[in-house]
Scaffold this active site. Structure first.
Site, short mmCIF file in Angstrom:
data_model
loop_
_atom_site.label_atom_id
_atom_site.label_comp_id
_atom_site.label_asym_id
_atom_site.label_seq_id
_atom_site.Cartn_x
_atom_site.Cartn_y
_atom_site.Cartn_z
N ILE A 202 45.56 -44.53 4.46
CA ILE A 202 46.50 -45.52 4.40
C ILE A 202 46.24 -46.37 5.49
CG2 ILE A 202 48.34 -44.33 2.98
CD1 ILE A 202 49.66 -43.57 5.43
N GLU B 160 40.57 -41.94 11.22
CA GLU B 160 41.94 -42.38 9.78
C GLU B 160 43.12 -41.88 9.95
OE1 GLU B 160 38.30 -43.84 6.40
OE2 GLU B 160 38.54 -41.43 6.73
N VAL B 161 44.16 -42.35 9.26
CA VAL B 161 45.43 -41.85 9.26
C VAL B 161 44.95 -42.18 7.39
CG1 VAL B 161 47.54 -42.26 9.33
CG2 VAL B 161 46.28 -43.24 10.57
N ASP C 41 54.89 -49.84 24.63
CA ASP C 41 54.09 -50.50 23.58
C ASP C 41 55.10 -50.51 22.50
OD1 ASP C 41 52.33 -51.68 22.32
OD2 ASP C 41 50.87 -50.48 21.24
#
Length: 976
Positions: free
Chosen positions: A619, A626-627, A739
């Site tokens: 996703i 990667e997620v 952030d």
């Protein structure tokens, strides 16, 4: 002779370009076709025998006819060619397609001064056919027809005639029929084809709705609304709109509105609704297909809306029809009762058969029996449970305040969502005898001004089990301190007491099994000595003076200490010297302070075995790898929950591993409704993973852009309140996010916003060369407070500045802060005092809060606790959100809505719409005839709605942009 030769040459060469006609859109109904008639129409020429002449040529063994005229050498030409009377029928607007050639006047000797290169097109309506009776005065001019290309001398030599195709339309027509006429005023023209037709929107089946064939309207800017009819077994969903489409003047269907859905028991198959097959069902009108009957249901007939449960299985009222039928659970397993003095701890294991449900709860009931008489009765009123005995989700409970020498029977019943549909119960019982001593009977034996003597007794059979007695006493009204004395005897003298004071006294027996039942709490008062009234006053005054001196000393000490602390702090640290630091809150621990980051991971996170995690799909991609979206098995192993899985990419460096685990060590310390929840980590296997809760709607900025204009102001403020609550929690833990931006806020299916992304590198604190660089890239200049950019001073106050930017992002539905300005331009603008302008439809109170967050001096910015309080007040009083801040579209819509990249007006409507992110409406504008900027700037708000812009936010964005567009058009002098 030369003119006759020219006309003959046209007859020979015209077919070379005839095939270039394009097919018209929509359905065309032809009323007149000269080319297809084969010269049999016999049109009227005037004057007769002069001017227009019907000519024939053979091409591919087929006769080809045309009308031509070429009297260019004579002046004052007025030659007419009239069609036969054409029956209009149902047409309201007709289209006239002409194919013709025109010879260059310069190709004739002397240039033929009287030569023309155009001719005129006329029409006349009538209810009757006038035959050969031709009257010019009845005709109305449609247009002067000029060629795009003329045939010059070199074209004749190359045997190439340039064919022109022109189309005109006339409407609305009101009489039964009409004539067309062509006037020659001195040109050399060959009329090869005349085709007259009108347009229809063809019969259409779309969205399970049937739209009949519809005659296109006569008014070019408007769209004819046509109602559709749902096909068999399709319905308009509740709250939905009836299906409608709009027939444009060119015969095209545009702007579909509403739809039909297959009703319950039917599913969509191509363009029809088909009954669900046996064994399948569909419980409501929707786009979903029929579903297979779930477990423990009977086979359904064709067209079923639900599946009946098997015998012994049930469906709770709140269960969806797609859920399997379930049954009540079996009895709890392995019930045990362990006595501990006057308490019993009940423990059990879940039922072996859950009935197919997860909503199991337990109820505990109590019965007591007297050994002497054998009588039994309920005992709920006389005992105390560690938690409410009904609706328990845990598998243990403690029951206290039990009476001695009593037999108790406890019943634990397991229930689920369908237990109420049956009369039988699923329970297990356990019995226990209480052998605890009876409460001691206490009496006062004597007293003085400073002491109390008390004694007690218990039944002789129980005395052998007691090894000591515990006496607890305290002043009445003082709940902060008490004294305890233990003795083996049956009496005690309590010394060093205050005169004339009431004390609360309780005695409890201590046995090998633990504490016995306590006696009642007794009130005993010491004696008042002689003159006790005066002594009490003097003593009170003395005590008061002493207390004042002590408090003054403590206050002076604290003042000196704070003064010294402030002297050691820099001016920038004033914001952090507030009283909130003195609160005994949990404090964030930086995982990077650990020599081994694995220690922080072990302390703050839960290690998960890889077998419990399933990765399903990618996703996104993060800084480390990667997620994925995946599933996580719960500790019981019977349930899976959706999760997000961050992975550490192969070939990682040691620093990347430390930073990756550090982020998990940070997240593991937080527990708040508006902070992303860490489920656990996989650090002992590769790839390393961080598992968090799954947020269905993803990042807030992208989510808002996709849902532009769909939320109420109250919903948007509710989102901001959630973010502020999460940041208040972080600030109370002394954690600075650094952030904070809409891209780092995640949204779940219930629109709950949660702060995420705790991986910003710490390099800023340690490396003076890293002013604008982190391990993940550039510092987010557009979201960062000025002092954090200039001095790398990240504080909770700089997070407040960032929250103000997030507020602006939310109220603008995800617009980019400061638009296309460069980072350097942003920093300069902020230092010059520029702040982001008010968003469209932004409440005044919200914009005022933004401006407070953007105070140049960070000490003047509100704290997150203040922000949460302000937003709570606004939410509780929605009327306060109705007052909107002043809005100037020329400033607030800073997308280049009035000029292109070179500062000039947009050339096309599509270019303008794309600049304001409304390109999805391009076809709507084109279909409604708004094909040029000059037409667009004349639009009204009603025009915007009429072309199919339905969302209020989109209507306002287009309307406000038009204001600036009009100013720009007027400035550069484009006529409108």
């Amino acid at each position: 002779m030369e003119l006759q030769a020219a006309r003959a040459c046209f007859a020979l060469l015209w077919g070379c370009a005839l095939a270039a006609a394009a097919a018209a859109q929509g359905k065309e109904v032809v009323l007149l076709d000269f080319a297809a008639a084969g010269g049999e129409l016999g049109w009227l020429t005037h004057p007769y025998g002069k001017g227009w002449d019907l000519m024939q040529n053979i091409m591919n063994d087929m006769p080809i006819y045309m009308y031509s005229v070429c009297n260019v050498m004579s002046g004052d030409q007025d030659n007419w060619l009239r069609t036969n009377w054409v029956y209009r029928g149902e047409a309201e607007r007709i289209f006239i397609e002409l194919k013709f050639t025109v010879r260059d006047c310069n190709s004739f000797p002397g240039g033929a001064s009287s030569c023309k290169e155009t001719f005129n097109l006329y029409y006349a309506e009538s209810d009757l056919d006038y035959g050969t009776n031709f009257q010019k005065r009845l005709f109305t001019k449609i247009d002067t027809i000029a060629p795009d290309e003329i045939t010059v001398s070199s074209d004749f030599e190359a045997r190439h005639v340039k064919l022109n195709v022109e189309e005109r339309s006339v409407g609305p027509l009101t009489r039964k029929g009409f004539y067309l006429a062509f006037q020659d005023i001195g040109a050399c023209v060959a009329l090869l084809s005349v085709r007259v037709y009108y347009k229809k929107c063809p019969e259409l089946l779309q969205g399970l709705a049937h739209f009949p064939e519809t005659i296109a309207g006569s008014d070019a800017p408007s769209l004819a609304t046509v109602a559709g009819t749902c096909v068999d077994h399709a319905v308009v969903p509740p709250g939905g709109e009836e299906p409608r489409m709009h027939c444009a003047v060119d015969g095209e269907w545009l702007v579909p509105i509403g739809q039909c859905l297959c009703q319950a028991g039917y599913e969509k198959v191509e363009d029809a609704c088909q009954a669900c097959s046996p064994g399948f069902f569909k419980f409501e009108a929707s786009e979903s297909p029929c579903l297979e009957c779930p477990e423990h249901t009977l086979p359904s007939p064709e067209g079923a809306t639900s599946c009946e449960c098997e015998e012994g299985f049930f469906r709770a009222p709140q269960d969806p029809a797609s859920m399997p039928c379930t049954r009540p659970p079996s009895a709890p397993h392995y019930l045990t009762a362990v006595g501990m003095g006057a308490k019993v701890e009940l423990r059990w294991t879940p039922p072996q058969d859950s009935g197919g449900r997860e909503d199991i709860v337990y109820s505990v009931t109590c019965e007591q029996c007297w050994p002497e008489s054998g009588e039994c009765g309920p005992c709920e009123a006389s005992v105390r449970y560690s938690e409410p005995p009904h609706g328990l989700t845990r598998t243990s409970v403690t029951v206290s305040d039990l009476e001695p020498h009593m037999n108790y029977t406890f019943t634990v019943e397991a229930r689920n969502g369908v237990s109420g549909l049956v009369t039988s119960r699923s329970f297990r019982t356990a019995s226990v005898s209480i052998n605890q001593t009876e409460p001691p009977k206490v009496r006062l034996e004597g007293r003085s001004t400073t002491s109390l003597s008390v004694s007690w007794s218990i039944p002789p059979p129980q005395q052998s089990r007691v090894w000591k007695y515990e006496v607890t006493y305290r002043k009445k009204g003082d709940s902060n301190s008490y004294n305890v004395r233990r003795t083996e005897g049956f009496s005690v003298t309590l010394d060093d007491l205050a005169p004339d004071t009431t004390y609360l006294v309780q005695v409890q027996a201590l046995t090998q099994e633990g504490q016995g039942a306590g006696s009642k709490v007794h009130e005993f008062q010491t004696l008042s000595p002689e003159g006790s009234g005066n002594l009490a006053v003097i003593g009170g005054v003395a005590v008061g003076v002493v207390l004042l001196l002590v408090l003054a000393g403590v206050g002076f000490f604290i003042h000196r200490r704070r003064k010294n602390q402030r002297a050691r702090q820099s001016p920038e640290d004033v914001y952090f010297s507030k009283s909130e630091q003195l609160k005994p809150l949990k404090t964030y621990v930086d995982p990077h302070t650990y020599e081994d980051p694995n220690q922080a991971v072990l302390k703050f996170t839960t290690e998960i075995h890889p077998s419990c995690v399933t990765r399903q799909k990618v996703i996104g991609a993060g800084e480390f790898g990667e997620v994925y979206k995946g599933m996580l098995k719960t500790s019981s192993g019977k349930k899976e929950v959706p999760v997000a899985i961050k992975t550490l990419k192969a070939g990682y460096t040691e620093k990347q591993r430390v930073d990756f685990l550090g982020e998990a060590g940070i997240m593991g310390q937080f527990s708040h409704h508006n902070i992303i929840r860490l489920e656990g980590v996989i650090s002992k296997y590769k790839p390393m993973m961080i598992i968090t809760e799954y947020m269905e709607n993803g990042a807030l900025d992208k989510f808002l852009r996709e849902k532009d204009g769909e939320f109420s102001v109250l919903q948007l403020v509710g989102m901001l309140r959630g973010i502020a609550a999460g940041m208040k929690y972080l600030a109370n833990m002394n954690y600075v996010h650094r952030d904070l931006a809409a891209r780092n806020i995640l949204v779940n299916s219930n629109l709950v916003c949660k702060v995420s992304d705790f991986g910003l590198s710490r390099v800023l604190e340690d490396d003076p060369e890293a002013t604008y660089t982190t391990s993940g890239g550039k510092i987010p200049i557009r979201w960062t407070a000025p002092e954090a950019i200039s001095y790398r001073k990240f504080t909770s106050a700089s997070d407040v500045w960032s929250f103000g930017i997030v507020m602006w992002e939310v109220m603008t539905y995800g617009e980019r802060p400061y638009w296309e300005l460069s980072n350097h331009e942003v920093m300069k603008a902020i230092n010059d005092g520029f702040r982001l302008p008010t968003p469209m439809d932004c409440p005044s109170a919200i914009y005022q809060l933004m401006m407070q967050c953007w105070q140049q001096e960070r000490a003047r910015r509100p704290k997150f606790a203040d922000i949460v309080s302000i937003l709570d007040k606004l939410i509780r009083a929605p009327d306060s959100l109705k007052t909107l801040a002043d809005f100037d579209p020329r400033v607030s819509i800073r997308l280049p809505s009035t000029s292109g990249s070179e500062g000039v007006p947009f050339r096309t409507v599509s270019e303008w719409l794309e600049s304001i992110k409304m390109q999805q409406y391009t076809e709507h504008f084109m279909a409604a005839g708004y094909t040029a900027i000059e037409k667009v700037v004349q639009m009204t708000n009603d025009d915007i709605k009429r072309i199919g812009v339905r969302l209020p936010g989109h209507q306002k964005r287009i309307a406000y942009s038009l204001l600036g567009l009009k100013d720009q058009v007027n400035t550069v002098g484009i006529p409108i």
